[in-house]
Design an enzyme around this catalytic site. Sequence first.
Site, PDB file in Angstrom:
ATOM      1  N   ARG A  84       5.090  11.198  -2.619  1.00 50.29           N
ATOM      2  CA  ARG A  84       4.753  10.791  -1.198  1.00 50.29           C
ATOM      3  C   ARG A  84       5.910  11.117  -0.315  1.00 50.29           C
ATOM      4  O   ARG A  84       6.764  10.397  -0.517  1.00 50.29           O
ATOM      5  CB  ARG A  84       4.260   9.246  -1.157  1.00 50.29           C
ATOM      6  N   GLU A 125      12.938  -8.789   1.825  1.00 49.84           N
ATOM      7  CA  GLU A 125      12.193  -7.846   2.215  1.00 49.84           C
ATOM      8  C   GLU A 125      12.870  -6.249   2.032  1.00 49.84           C
ATOM      9  O   GLU A 125      13.936  -6.253   2.449  1.00 49.84           O
ATOM     10  CB  GLU A 125      11.577  -7.805   3.819  1.00 49.84           C
ATOM     11  N   TYR A 161      10.878   9.240   1.314  1.00 49.64           N
ATOM     12  CA  TYR A 161      10.907   8.071   0.754  1.00 49.64           C
ATOM     13  C   TYR A 161      11.639   8.602  -0.784  1.00 49.64           C
ATOM     14  O   TYR A 161      11.673   7.576  -1.656  1.00 49.64           O
ATOM     15  CB  TYR A 161       9.509   7.530   0.166  1.00 49.64           C
ATOM     16  N   ASN A 171       8.228  -5.369  -0.795  1.00 44.77           N
ATOM     17  CA  ASN A 171       8.147  -3.993   0.071  1.00 44.77           C
ATOM     18  C   ASN A 171       6.511  -4.129   0.412  1.00 44.77           C
ATOM     19  O   ASN A 171       5.897  -3.742  -0.334  1.00 44.77           O
ATOM     20  CB  ASN A 171       8.521  -2.715  -0.501  1.00 44.77           C
ATOM     21  N   HIS A 204      12.660  -1.984   2.308  1.00 47.07           N
ATOM     22  CA  HIS A 204      12.315  -0.836   2.570  1.00 47.07           C
ATOM     23  C   HIS A 204      12.822   0.305   2.264  1.00 47.07           C
ATOM     24  O   HIS A 204      14.096   0.242   2.281  1.00 47.07           O
ATOM     25  CB  HIS A 204      11.928  -0.628   4.321  1.00 47.07           C
ATOM     26  N   PRO A 207       0.739  -1.154  -0.072  1.00 54.42           N
ATOM     27  CA  PRO A 207      -0.068  -0.166   0.015  1.00 54.42           C
ATOM     28  C   PRO A 207       0.787   1.341  -0.019  1.00 54.42           C
ATOM     29  O   PRO A 207       1.989   1.290   0.564  1.00 54.42           O
ATOM     30  CB  PRO A 207      -0.935  -0.045   1.235  1.00 54.42           C
ATOM     31  N   ASN A 208       0.502   2.148  -0.630  1.00 55.64           N
ATOM     32  CA  ASN A 208       0.856   3.544  -0.946  1.00 55.64           C
ATOM     33  C   ASN A 208       2.201   3.617  -1.499  1.00 55.64           C
ATOM     34  O   ASN A 208       2.800   4.704  -1.874  1.00 55.64           O
ATOM     35  CB  ASN A 208       1.058   4.282   0.533  1.00 55.64           C
ATOM     36  N   ARG A 254      12.808   5.065  12.757  1.00 49.96           N
ATOM     37  CA  ARG A 254      11.483   5.950  12.748  1.00 49.96           C
ATOM     38  C   ARG A 254      10.782   5.493  13.990  1.00 49.96           C
ATOM     39  O   ARG A 254      10.964   5.319  15.028  1.00 49.96           O
ATOM     40  CB  ARG A 254      10.849   5.517  11.410  1.00 49.96           C
ATOM     41  N   ALA A 300       2.962  -0.694   4.901  1.00 55.00           N
ATOM     42  CA  ALA A 300       2.640  -0.788   6.299  1.00 55.00           C
ATOM     43  C   ALA A 300       2.153  -2.147   6.683  1.00 55.00           C
ATOM     44  O   ALA A 300       2.205  -2.374   7.945  1.00 55.00           O
ATOM     45  CB  ALA A 300       1.406   0.189   6.639  1.00 55.00           C
TER      46      ALA A 300
HETATM   47  C1  DQA Z   1       8.068   1.435   3.886  1.00 55.96           C
HETATM   48  C2  DQA Z   1       8.068   1.514   5.519  1.00 55.96           C
HETATM   49  C3  DQA Z   1       6.744   1.407   6.225  1.00 55.96           C
HETATM   50  O1  DQA Z   1       6.808   1.518   7.410  1.00 55.96           O
HETATM   51  C4  DQA Z   1       5.832   2.318   5.607  1.00 55.96           C
HETATM   52  O2  DQA Z   1       4.477   2.076   6.056  1.00 55.96           O
HETATM   53  C5  DQA Z   1       5.752   2.408   3.868  1.00 55.96           C
HETATM   54  C6  DQA Z   1       6.934   2.267   3.265  1.00 55.96           C
HETATM   55  C7  DQA Z   1       9.330   1.741   3.305  1.00 55.96           C
HETATM   56  O3  DQA Z   1       9.612   1.571   2.099  1.00 55.96           O
HETATM   57  O4  DQA Z   1      10.234   2.386   3.954  1.00 55.96           O
HETATM   58  O5  DQA Z   1       4.690   2.455   3.512  1.00 55.96           O
HETATM   59  O6  DQA Z   1       7.800   0.341   3.632  1.00 55.96           O
END
Ligand code: DQA
Length: 149
Positions: A17, A97, A22, A73, A99, A9-10, A106, A76
């Site tokens: 964003r 994984e 990011y 990735n 990020h 998501p996102n 954080r 959340a």
């Molecule tokens: C993320 C880190 C997560 O905590 C966050 O919710 C994201 C992006 C990252 O790529 O740093 O959506 O996965």
Amino acid sequence: MKILILNGPNLNMLGSREPEIYGTSTLSDIVNELTALAAGCNAQVDHFQSNEEGALVTRIQQSRGVHDGIIFNPGAYTHTSIALLDALRACDCPCIEVHLSNIHSREPFRRRSLTAQACLGQICGLGPMGYRLALTALLEMHGSKGTSR
Ligand code: DQA
């Protein structure tokens, strides 16, 4: 060799964003870069992004027998999803994984990853480079195994 790049998501909002966290690369920038990198190594990448947990679970299930590795990735869902953890555990290919941000520097709720428990490893805090490193790792590990789909 076939690798699945999976984004939660996102992550479709990358580029606009919270760029201070990011960065400014879009998801297409990242996927295009990995596609080119893979092609240079006789590998192929598929990409899937969803804002929905169930769609990500289904995509992981469908990777069985098709993909040789997953770069994931989970956004959340990293911090909340037992369903994604279980899907990764039931999957027959290695997952790394990734990020973009350093989740350990954080908010405290980001420091725990449920999904990483089913992964070979986790790369975080290196921005888009993390995806490239994950691809390199999967290519190298697969090469040393000598099989291909
Ligand atoms: C993320 C880190 C997560 O905590 C966050 O919710 C994201 C992006 C990252 O790529 O740093 O959506 O996965």
